[in-house]
Design a protein around this motif. Structure first.
Motif, short mmCIF file in Angstrom:
data_model
loop_
_atom_site.label_atom_id
_atom_site.label_comp_id
_atom_site.label_asym_id
_atom_site.label_seq_id
_atom_site.Cartn_x
_atom_site.Cartn_y
_atom_site.Cartn_z
N LEU A 191 47.00 39.74 50.87
CA LEU A 191 46.23 40.12 52.06
C LEU A 191 44.73 40.07 51.75
O LEU A 191 43.93 39.52 52.53
CB LEU A 191 46.63 41.53 52.49
N HIS A 192 44.33 40.60 50.59
CA HIS A 192 42.91 40.59 50.24
C HIS A 192 42.41 39.18 49.90
O HIS A 192 41.23 38.88 50.06
CB HIS A 192 42.63 41.58 49.10
N LEU A 193 43.32 38.34 49.46
CA LEU A 193 42.97 36.93 49.26
C LEU A 193 42.63 36.29 50.61
O LEU A 193 41.64 35.58 50.75
CB LEU A 193 44.15 36.21 48.61
N PRO A 220 41.29 40.81 45.09
CA PRO A 220 42.72 40.52 45.26
C PRO A 220 43.40 40.50 43.88
O PRO A 220 43.46 39.47 43.24
CB PRO A 220 42.74 39.12 45.90
N LEU A 221 43.86 41.63 43.45
CA LEU A 221 44.38 41.75 42.08
C LEU A 221 45.87 41.44 42.00
O LEU A 221 46.67 41.95 42.77
CB LEU A 221 44.21 43.18 41.57
N ASP A 222 46.23 40.61 41.02
CA ASP A 222 47.64 40.43 40.69
C ASP A 222 47.81 40.71 39.20
O ASP A 222 46.85 41.11 38.51
CB ASP A 222 48.15 39.04 41.09
N PHE A 225 37.84 33.97 42.11
CA PHE A 225 38.36 32.62 41.97
C PHE A 225 38.28 32.14 40.52
O PHE A 225 39.24 31.60 39.96
CB PHE A 225 37.58 31.66 42.88
N ALA A 226 37.13 32.37 39.88
CA ALA A 226 36.94 31.92 38.50
C ALA A 226 37.86 32.67 37.54
O ALA A 226 38.47 32.06 36.65
CB ALA A 226 35.48 32.09 38.09
N LEU A 227 37.99 33.97 37.72
CA LEU A 227 38.89 34.75 36.86
C LEU A 227 40.34 34.28 37.03
O LEU A 227 41.07 34.06 36.07
CB LEU A 227 38.82 36.23 37.22
N CYS A 228 40.72 34.12 38.28
CA CYS A 228 42.09 33.71 38.59
C CYS A 228 42.41 32.35 37.96
O CYS A 228 43.49 32.14 37.41
CB CYS A 228 42.22 33.66 40.11
#
Ligand code: SF4
Length: 279
Positions: A172-174, A202-204, A247-250
């Motif tokens: 949802l936060h994405l 948006p944490l996973d 985005f970069a972290l993901c």
């Protein structure tokens, strides 16, 4: 962290990311609809979830917003659809809820913006994300209630988790990140109803581990509280746009540049090696 942003080339990576799917549509209304469908399915391996999102959107043709508004969800198109926890009827529930939003309010943004006013937020809640969190929860509750059923299928509520339940609600936060940030070649910047400074990370599982490595949190549970803690720390780096690092972290994980263990092959040259505390 700024080095991480510089080293990642977001536009080059966009087409390997779920966000590349809604970018294929020209009209903002279609990007909005395609974004929610894609973000809701954004769990599991990226290639598989992108395939699932393509299969979900394909029956709606090149203008999914107009298709849903004018002719509804295509009959039988999703009978055999399956992607992990999501079955055809769950997807039909989601698309019917989106259709209700479009026919009753004109857009998903209007549903989001119209649910809660700033006056509904308590004065002592000074967290800049407070109004957004309330609106995000009300947005989900509205879409869920659009199905007008007493008992909703678990597969449908899995697609639309309520942040008020305390979970991180990464997908949802994405979706909100895609709608509110930008446009910058990755996020689409379609909505005015919220400001990037209000968004939550948006944490996973993968990004939360990276956040722990670089000292943004020591919390173990990946939940809404962790998302608020991490966002608060990132706000120290950029108060106006704390989730720009997502985005970069993901993509450190998606690209397998980080394999979540110290390695001679992967760590030298990693842009956050100097601040990574993983032993
Ligand atoms: S330094 Fe190594 S373990 Fe740490 S984030 Fe970078 S690649 Fe991953």
């Amino acid at each position: 962290m700024e080095g991480l942003l510089e080293q990642r080339d977001p536009r080059r990576r966009r087409d390997q990311d779920p966000v590349g799917i809604p970018w294929r549509y020209d009209r903002p209304a279609d990007r909005e609809v395609a974004s929610l469908v894609t973000a809701c399915l954004a769990y599991g391996q990226v290639e598989l979830l992108r395939d699932a999102a393509n299969r979900a959107l394909e029956p709606l043709g090149p203008t999914p917003a107009a298709r849903l508004q004018d002719r509804g969800v295509p009959a039988d198109a999703y009978d055999g659809f399956t992607y992990r926890m999501t079955k055809g009827p769950d997807l039909v529930d989601l698309l019917e809820a989106i259709r209700s939003a479009l026919t009753e309010h004109g857009s998903l943004e209007a549903v989001y913006a119209g649910r809660v006013s700033a006056s509904g937020i308590s004065d002592d809640d000074t967290d800049p994300t407070a109004l957004h969190r309330e609106r995000a929860s009300a947005f989900v509750r509205w879409l869920r209630s659009a199905r007008r059923r007493e008992e909703l299928a678990r597969g449908f509520t899995y697609l639309l988790p309520d942040p008020a339940d305390g979970s991180a609600c990464k997908r949802l936060h994405l979706f909100f990140r895609w709608m509110v940030r930008g446009p910058d070649g990755v996020d689409m910047g379609l909505w005015d109803a919220a400001d990037p400074s209000e968004l939550l990370m948006p944490l996973d599982t993968h990004t939360s581990r990276l956040c722990r490595y670089i000292g943004l949190t020591d919390r173990k549970s990946v939940d809404g509280k962790m998302a608020r803690i991490v966002t608060r720390r990132l706000r120290e780096l950029d108060p106006q746009d704390p989730v720009k690092y997502d985005f970069a972290l993901c993509h450190l994980g998606i690209s397998e540049d980080c394999i979540h263990t110290r390695s001679e092959e992967h760590c030298p040259g990693c842009p956050i090696e100097a601040i990574c505390t993983l032993d």
